[in-house]
Write an enzyme that holds these catalytic residues in place. Structure first.
Site, mmCIF file in Angstrom:
data_model
loop_
_atom_site.group_PDB
_atom_site.id
_atom_site.type_symbol
_atom_site.label_atom_id
_atom_site.label_comp_id
_atom_site.label_asym_id
_atom_site.label_seq_id
_atom_site.Cartn_x
_atom_site.Cartn_y
_atom_site.Cartn_z
ATOM 1 N N VAL A 120 15.448 27.293 28.318
ATOM 2 C CA VAL A 120 15.426 26.930 29.750
ATOM 3 C C VAL A 120 14.133 27.456 30.355
ATOM 4 C CG1 VAL A 120 16.562 27.177 31.995
ATOM 5 C CG2 VAL A 120 17.939 27.172 29.892
ATOM 6 N N LYS B 9 19.741 22.135 30.346
ATOM 7 C CA LYS B 9 19.264 23.443 30.821
ATOM 8 C C LYS B 9 20.190 24.018 31.895
ATOM 9 C CE LYS B 9 14.510 22.285 29.587
ATOM 10 N NZ LYS B 9 13.270 21.629 30.033
HETATM 11 N N1 HSE Z 1 10.164 17.762 28.091
HETATM 12 C C1 HSE Z 1 10.477 19.060 28.587
HETATM 13 C C2 HSE Z 1 9.828 19.198 29.959
HETATM 14 C C3 HSE Z 1 9.936 20.090 27.644
HETATM 15 O O1 HSE Z 1 9.068 18.312 30.343
HETATM 16 O O2 HSE Z 1 10.102 20.147 30.671
HETATM 17 C C4 HSE Z 1 10.520 21.431 27.822
HETATM 18 O O3 HSE Z 1 11.908 21.431 27.646
#
Ligand code: HSE
Length: 400
Positions: free
Chosen positions: A127, A200
């Site tokens: 997260v 998350k």
């Molecule tokens: N694709 C995710 C973001 C990467 O853009 O935050 C990190 O989890």
């Protein structure tokens, strides 16, 4: 000497390998022992890359090697990550991961297996990328009841919304930029539809409220319906639009959702731009506290993973106390969630109809053939009822 095996030599795995090598003496001093990468597992070959010296293609080499102390899982996805991490824990190795899908789905179970085997399962990077949030939440914020969590937890969508807001940029071009910069998930849907942020906030909600919050139960809306016209309205009221993962506890009921929210300039999340993430926690004693930093990208995310490695080395033989029961928490319904709404409806002459349906509202001047306004605080079901007879162009919740 503690030996590390890294599962996956992608964006995060290569960052972990680089950090352990580049900052080795600093990390070893902090860990209290030398830390060395003994293996990197990947299906691919990397001709000419120094990683070749430690590259293996078979997980059994790692699991069966008693000299491997810590396994770092940075492959992403639930399988085979789940099987590999479980095998590592059962074999008496600690595991550190950046994998939010794995943690959201199997976190409670893997924590229990780690405890049963007197090792650790850590997931700081799952997260907020490089932002320390898990450890502060479980180790520092032990006094307060958390009333609310609001987080900008996806760098890609924050980057896209920032460019749309500041440059009037087109959605697809900005998404491509974000992918080229290594922020976006392989499947961009996971970012733009809010699925990544959903995993998350499921992790944070489970930790904050100590029971399993299933990500499938979290109401999730992405950013694909947000337009530059929405941002034009925001400029008129000194607000912005951010994709939030949020959780709120009211009495014994926990609400959790992912959705775009209107954020006014007095909210510290208002100034969180580009790929930056931030998580605002509201404690009943502490008040607001915000954690801010880079939520995506190779080295920031890997930095959080390596901080877990250091912690795992320091806690040899002792399992950290992480309260996350596998008992499922029933979330409050989105229909009962109370918030104001920013609404655009068709027709510039609809003020009377709006007042009739919603009572007192704050109208916003429109340059389009629309009536735009902000409602008072209302439940999701009251909003549906009030807007039923109106031609709604769009509606976005407002952070109260
Ligand atoms: N694709 C995710 C973001 C990467 O853009 O935050 C990190 O989890």
């Amino acid at each position: 000497m503690k030996n590390i095996a890294i599962l996956g030599y992608g964006t995060v795995g290569s960052g972990v390998y680089k950090i352990i090598n580049d900052n080795n003496s600093h990390i070893s001093r902090r860990a209290g022992e030398d830390v060395k990468v003994k293996y990197v597992l990947d299906l691919r070959d990397f001709p000419g890359d120094p990683v070749e010296e430690v590259l293996v293609h078979d997980i059994d080499t790692i699991i069966e090697d008693k000299d491997v102390d810590i396994v770092v899982e940075v492959m992403g996805g639930v399988e085979p990550a789940y099987t590999f991490v479980k095998r590592a824990l059962l074999a008496g190795k600690s595991a550190c991961t950046s994998n939010k899908e794995l943690v959201a789905k199997h976190g409670a179970e893997l924590l229990q297996i780690a405890a049963d085997n007197k090792v650790n399962f850590f997931f700081e990077a799952s997260v907020g990328g490089g932002i320390p949030i898990i450890r502060p939440l479980i180790e520092c914020l032990t006094v307060d009841h958390l009333e609310e969590i609001q987080g900008i937890m996806n760098g890609t969508t924050n980057y896209i919304l920032t460019k749309m807001e500041d440059e009037g940029a087109d959605f697809d071009t900005v998404l491509k930029d974000a992918q080229d910069l290594g922020y976006a998930e392989r499947n961009p849907e996971a970012d733009i539809e809010g699925y990544d942020a959903c995993r998350k906030i499921a992790i944070l909600s489970s930790l904050a409220y100590e029971k399993q919050v299933d990500f499938e139960d979290i109401y999730t809306e992405g950013i694909t319906k947000i337009t530059t016209a929405d941002f034009d309205y925001m400029k008129k009221i000194g607000a912005s639009i951010k994709l939030l993962g949020m959780a709120r506890k009211e009495g014994s009921v926990v609400y959790s959702m992912v959705a775009p929210f209107v954020i006014y300039s007095d909210n510290p999340l208002y100034n969180v731009k580009d790929v930056f993430n931030a998580i605002l926690l509201r404690g009943d004693m502490l008040g607001d506290v915000m954690f801010y930093g880079k939520g995506a990208g190779s080295l920031p995310t890997a930095s959080a993973v390596v901080s877990d490695i250091v912690d795992a080395v320091k806690r040899q033989g002792e399992t950290a106390d992480i309260l996350w029961s596998d008992t499922k928490r029933q979330l409050g319904s989105v229909d009962a969630f109370k918030t104001p709404y920013f609404v655009r409806i068709k027709g510039a002459d609809a003020k009377d109809k709006v007042k009739e349906a919603f009572g007192d509202v704050q109208f916003i001047d429109s340059d389009l053939d629309e009536t735009a306004f902000i409602t008072g605080v209302m439940t999701g079901s009251d909003f549906k009822a009030a807007s039923a007879g109106l031609e709604v162009v769009s509606r976005i919740r407002v952070s109260a």
